[in-house]
Design a protein around this motif. Structure first.
Motif, PDB file in Angstrom:
ATOM      1  N   THR A  55       0.856  -1.182   0.000  1.00 41.99           N
ATOM      2  CA  THR A  55       0.000   0.000   0.000  1.00 41.99           C
ATOM      3  C   THR A  55       0.892   1.231   0.000  1.00 41.99           C
ATOM      4  N   PRO A  56       0.513   2.292  -0.738  1.00 42.35           N
ATOM      5  CA  PRO A  56       1.369   3.474  -0.842  1.00 42.35           C
ATOM      6  C   PRO A  56       1.090   4.553   0.199  1.00 42.35           C
ATOM      7  N   THR A  57       0.285   4.266   1.194  1.00 38.01           N
ATOM      8  CA  THR A  57      -0.167   5.279   2.148  1.00 38.01           C
ATOM      9  C   THR A  57       0.981   6.076   2.784  1.00 38.01           C
ATOM     10  N   GLY A  58       0.782   7.387   2.879  1.00 36.96           N
ATOM     11  CA  GLY A  58       1.715   8.263   3.576  1.00 36.96           C
ATOM     12  C   GLY A  58       0.940   9.282   4.399  1.00 36.96           C
ATOM     13  N   ASN A  59       1.620  10.292   4.889  1.00 37.90           N
ATOM     14  CA  ASN A  59       0.987  11.309   5.729  1.00 37.90           C
ATOM     15  C   ASN A  59       1.617  12.669   5.444  1.00 37.90           C
ATOM     16  N   PRO A  60       0.863  13.762   5.549  1.00 40.83           N
ATOM     17  CA  PRO A  60       1.421  15.081   5.239  1.00 40.83           C
ATOM     18  C   PRO A  60       2.566  15.534   6.135  1.00 40.83           C
ATOM     19  N   ILE A  61       2.592  15.107   7.395  1.00 40.14           N
ATOM     20  CA  ILE A  61       3.597  15.669   8.303  1.00 40.14           C
ATOM     21  C   ILE A  61       4.501  14.629   8.960  1.00 40.14           C
ATOM     22  N   ALA A  62       4.147  13.339   8.904  1.00 34.63           N
ATOM     23  CA  ALA A  62       4.949  12.316   9.577  1.00 34.63           C
ATOM     24  C   ALA A  62       5.429  11.273   8.579  1.00 34.63           C
ATOM     25  N   PRO A  63       6.717  10.888   8.632  1.00 28.61           N
ATOM     26  CA  PRO A  63       7.195   9.806   7.770  1.00 28.61           C
ATOM     27  C   PRO A  63       6.437   8.514   8.069  1.00 28.61           C
ATOM     28  N   VAL A  64       6.080   7.783   7.019  1.00 34.03           N
ATOM     29  CA  VAL A  64       5.392   6.501   7.156  1.00 34.03           C
ATOM     30  C   VAL A  64       6.249   5.439   6.474  1.00 34.03           C
ATOM     31  N   LEU A  65       6.842   4.547   7.269  1.00 36.64           N
ATOM     32  CA  LEU A  65       7.717   3.497   6.746  1.00 36.64           C
ATOM     33  C   LEU A  65       6.918   2.235   6.477  1.00 36.64           C
ATOM     34  N   LYS A  66       7.134   1.617   5.318  1.00 35.36           N
ATOM     35  CA  LYS A  66       6.423   0.400   4.956  1.00 35.36           C
ATOM     36  C   LYS A  66       7.299  -0.817   5.213  1.00 35.36           C
ATOM     37  N   VAL A  67       6.732  -1.789   5.919  1.00 34.78           N
ATOM     38  CA  VAL A  67       7.432  -3.022   6.261  1.00 34.78           C
ATOM     39  C   VAL A  67       6.718  -4.189   5.589  1.00 34.78           C
ATOM     40  N   ALA A  68       7.397  -4.868   4.661  1.00 28.68           N
ATOM     41  CA  ALA A  68       6.802  -5.994   3.945  1.00 28.68           C
ATOM     42  C   ALA A  68       6.881  -7.268   4.778  1.00 28.68           C
ATOM     43  N   SER A  69       5.786  -8.030   4.766  1.00 22.07           N
ATOM     44  CA  SER A  69       5.777  -9.305   5.485  1.00 22.07           C
ATOM     45  C   SER A  69       6.493 -10.400   4.709  1.00 22.07           C
ATOM     46  N   ASN A  70       6.738 -10.152   3.423  1.00 20.82           N
ATOM     47  CA  ASN A  70       7.335 -11.188   2.578  1.00 20.82           C
ATOM     48  C   ASN A  70       8.211 -10.554   1.513  1.00 20.82           C
ATOM     49  N   THR A  71       9.219 -11.283   1.079  1.00 26.81           N
ATOM     50  CA  THR A  71      10.205 -10.759   0.135  1.00 26.81           C
ATOM     51  C   THR A  71       9.635 -10.599  -1.267  1.00 26.81           C
ATOM     52  N   ILE A  72       8.675 -11.431  -1.646  1.00 28.70           N
ATOM     53  CA  ILE A  72       8.061 -11.289  -2.972  1.00 28.70           C
ATOM     54  C   ILE A  72       7.470  -9.894  -3.130  1.00 28.70           C
ATOM     55  N   LEU A  73       6.766  -9.416  -2.105  1.00 25.71           N
ATOM     56  CA  LEU A  73       6.205  -8.062  -2.134  1.00 25.71           C
ATOM     57  C   LEU A  73       7.310  -7.015  -2.205  1.00 25.71           C
ATOM     58  N   ALA A  74       8.331  -7.171  -1.369  1.00 30.44           N
ATOM     59  CA  ALA A  74       9.416  -6.184  -1.335  1.00 30.44           C
ATOM     60  C   ALA A  74      10.095  -6.060  -2.694  1.00 30.44           C
ATOM     61  N   GLU A  75      10.232  -7.179  -3.394  1.00 29.82           N
ATOM     62  CA  GLU A  75      10.883  -7.152  -4.703  1.00 29.82           C
ATOM     63  C   GLU A  75       9.945  -6.652  -5.796  1.00 29.82           C
ATOM     64  N   ARG A  76       8.647  -6.878  -5.627  1.00 34.09           N
ATOM     65  CA  ARG A  76       7.683  -6.438  -6.632  1.00 34.09           C
ATOM     66  C   ARG A  76       7.386  -4.938  -6.530  1.00 34.09           C
ATOM     67  N   MET A  77       7.446  -4.385  -5.331  1.00 36.55           N
ATOM     68  CA  MET A  77       7.091  -2.973  -5.120  1.00 36.55           C
ATOM     69  C   MET A  77       8.213  -2.256  -4.358  1.00 36.55           C
ATOM     70  N   PRO A  78       9.417  -2.222  -4.909  1.00 33.39           N
ATOM     71  CA  PRO A  78      10.553  -1.639  -4.180  1.00 33.39           C
ATOM     72  C   PRO A  78      10.442  -0.133  -3.979  1.00 33.39           C
ATOM     73  N   ASP A  79       9.608   0.533  -4.783  1.00 32.80           N
ATOM     74  CA  ASP A  79       9.441   1.977  -4.623  1.00 32.80           C
ATOM     75  C   ASP A  79       8.544   2.321  -3.448  1.00 32.80           C
ATOM     76  N   ILE A  80       7.849   1.328  -2.904  1.00 30.78           N
ATOM     77  CA  ILE A  80       6.921   1.550  -1.791  1.00 30.78           C
ATOM     78  C   ILE A  80       7.449   0.975  -0.485  1.00 30.78           C
ATOM     79  N   ILE A  81       8.167  -0.138  -0.554  1.00 27.29           N
ATOM     80  CA  ILE A  81       8.588  -0.869   0.649  1.00 27.29           C
ATOM     81  C   ILE A  81       9.937  -0.354   1.162  1.00 27.29           C
ATOM     82  N   ASP A  82       9.990  -0.040   2.455  1.00 25.08           N
ATOM     83  CA  ASP A  82      11.223   0.413   3.104  1.00 25.08           C
ATOM     84  C   ASP A  82      12.020  -0.740   3.712  1.00 25.08           C
ATOM     85  N   ILE A  83      11.320  -1.720   4.278  1.00 27.04           N
ATOM     86  CA  ILE A  83      11.972  -2.792   5.036  1.00 27.04           C
ATOM     87  C   ILE A  83      11.321  -4.119   4.675  1.00 27.04           C
TER      88      ILE A  83
END
Length: 539
Positions: free
Chosen positions: A459-487
């Motif tokens: 999910t690409p969700t963010g916030n206007p004033i606070a950093p929102v870090l994305k943590v993937a539960s699985n590596t397939i997601l992290a590799e498929r959406m590297p522009d969204i996933i931080d960890i």
């Protein structure tokens, strides 16, 4: 040999498939052979015992459903053979909270580089915030956004705009430069951000009062240096209501808050010229604030999940829970929200409340929320989304038991209703919907200066004033959406990393983002989502 099944708690009578299994597979698990009776996709569950209709299904050590019909050992659990069920809770069943915190010796003196505020809070960002009191002012906010963003910030040329430019020029195959920029950075230490919304008038008065509390929390948030507020004049959310909310949250607020009422200011041009001139002076002053070291106990970390899958509760969420426990142990303030996604684990949470009055308040808020959902013809059992169900979360209690792992094991120091501000160190529970953006919006309004957001589907969700870090539960997601996933916590699923190791990695990443060393992917994408909760039913 690859592990194919995992059981979360010893008392569970179901196991999670770590890989796709097919009917007829024979899997050795806990020293016994399990014959797979139906195709099971990774992330889904099988029963480890024969179940009859109405038999309890236990996962994460709690009741997460009941069998609708007979389900044989080795058979997949589905929406057709399982229904939602959770254990009732009436009161706290322990006298005191016993907790063995993690070893935090290497974290006690850790610092991050933040923006110090006069009230003692420390921001992970330095933002001048523009927002309206009513949707009638959204257009003026958008005009101000166009003016300030173009003149004050370096911006990457939009790739889609480059593509259209190439198409217009008859050269669709021309290269698109990822690093092409436009504009020059005017200020080094301040960002301008903008909020629009559909509230402030036309609904019930309580909604406007709730919105005022939320907006006051955004002004109070340590990531905000100052604010420009636009009012029409005749709306439900009057200027005085916002001022009262600000006074309630902080009677000694020492931030500049510039408020303008259009119906008292003449033409749009006159009003905008005044706003731009005066806001620019405030922004110049805010730019003088620089990052300085602060203990990580100054972090208020929102704990969020969205687009969850069957791995979220065994990799990303417990890893974030361990990071939460470390932060709580050193005096920071983790914030757990999404009350519909705590259904089924209420007893554990009630027992973790340090104060009896908080335990009672938690139960009262949960029951009121659930009754409102039922009165609207819905219920917590309808919380899992199609994406959740497709990836293994087939009941709300099953989803909730995994989602609650984000909150770790630490004592609960405070129970807050929506719009209330975090003031106590330690784990805080905040009443919000499970809706990703509404929940994130609420946590930041309650003081979160950084948010960690676990996801299994992306999910690409963010916030206007606070950093929102994305943590993937699985590596397939992290590799498929590297522009969204931080960890990526997929190493936990593969057995390469422990929950504790992954939790420490998450906290290290949080500190780097909080210090401005690296940017959250959501900020790189300029993903600034803001949806207030109207306190109707939103699951």
């Amino acid at each position: 040999m690859q592990t194919k099944l995992i059981k979360v708690q010893p008392e569970d009578n179901v196991a999670i498939a770590l890989v796709d299994l097919v009917q007829g597979d024979r899997v050795t698990f806990e020293g016994e052979e399990v014959i797979i009776l139906s195709d099971v996709k990774a992330k889904h569950k099988i029963t480890l015992i024969d179940l009859e209709a109405n038999d309890e299904i236990i996962m994460y050590g709690v009741l997460v459903g009941k069998a609708v019909s007979q389900v044989k050992r080795g058979e997949a659990l589905t929406v057709t053979n399982v229904r939602h069920e959770s254990s009732p809770v009436e009161k706290k069943t322990v006298e005191s909270v016993n907790w063995s915190p993690p070893d935090v010796s290497k974290w006690e003196n850790r610092t991050f580089l933040g923006y110090h505020r006069p009230d003692g809070q420390v921001g992970t960002a330095n933002v001048w915030l523009f927002f309206p009191l009513v949707f009638c002012e959204n257009r003026n906010i958008e005009i101000l956004k166009d003016v300030f963003e173009k003149e004050l910030s370096i911006g990457k040329v939009n790739k889609q705009r480059q593509l259209l430019r190439n198409l217009i020029g008859g050269n669709p195959s021309a290269s698109i430069n990822d690093n092409e920029t436009e504009g020059e950075q005017t200020f080094e230490n301040i960002e301008v951000r903008f909020i629009t919304h559909q509230g402030g008038c036309g609904g019930i008065r309580q909604d406007s009062e709730t919105l005022a509390k939320l907006l006051a929390g955004y002004v109070k948030n340590p990531n905000v240096a100052g604010a420009t507020v636009l009012s029409l004049g005749c709306q439900n959310l009057q200027i005085q209501i916002l001022k009262d909310a600000l006074n309630t949250i902080d009677p000694n607020l020492e931030k500049p808050v510039l408020i303008y009422e259009q119906q008292q200011m003449g033409t749009v041009d006159q009003m905008l010229n005044t706003i731009i001139t005066e806001s620019f002076e405030g922004i110049k002053e805010a730019n003088k604030i620089e990052r300085k070291p602060a203990p990580i106990s100054k972090l208020k970390m929102g704990l969020e999940c969205g687009g969850s899958d069957g791995f979220s509760g065994i990799s990303a969420n417990p890893s974030l829970g361990y990071a939460s426990d470390i932060l709580a142990a050193v005096g920071g303030s983790p914030i757990l929200s999404e009350f519909p996604e705590l259904c089924g684990v209420e007893q554990e949470l009630v027992n973790r409340c340090v104060h009896d009055e908080d335990a009672q308040r938690f139960m009262k808020l949960m029951k009121a929320y659930e009754h409102a959902a039922v009165a609207a013809g819905s219920g917590f059992d309808m919380n899992p989304s199609p994406g959740n169900i497709k990836d293994g979360l087939i009941t709300d209690a099953m989803k909730s038991a995994g989602a609650a792992k984000k909150g770790g094991t630490s004592p609960i120091e405070a129970i807050l209703d929506y719009g209330e501000y975090v003031t106590k160190p330690g784990l805080n529970l905040l009443c919000t919907p499970g809706n990703d953006v509404e929940s994130t919006t609420g946590m930041v309004g309650s003081g979160a200066n950084i948010v960690v957001f676990t996801t299994g589907l992306g999910t690409p969700t963010g916030n206007p004033i606070a950093p929102v870090l994305k943590v993937a539960s699985n590596t397939i997601l992290a590799e498929r959406m590297p522009d969204i996933i931080d960890i990526d916590t997929g190493g936990v699923i593969r057995g390469e990393k422990s929950i504790e190791e992954m939790g420490e990695e998450i906290l290290e990443h949080v500190i780097k983002v909080a210090s401005g060393e690296i940017s959250a992917k959501a900020d790189v994408l300029n993903q600034n989502d803001f949806i207030p909760w109207k306190r109707g039913v939103s699951l």
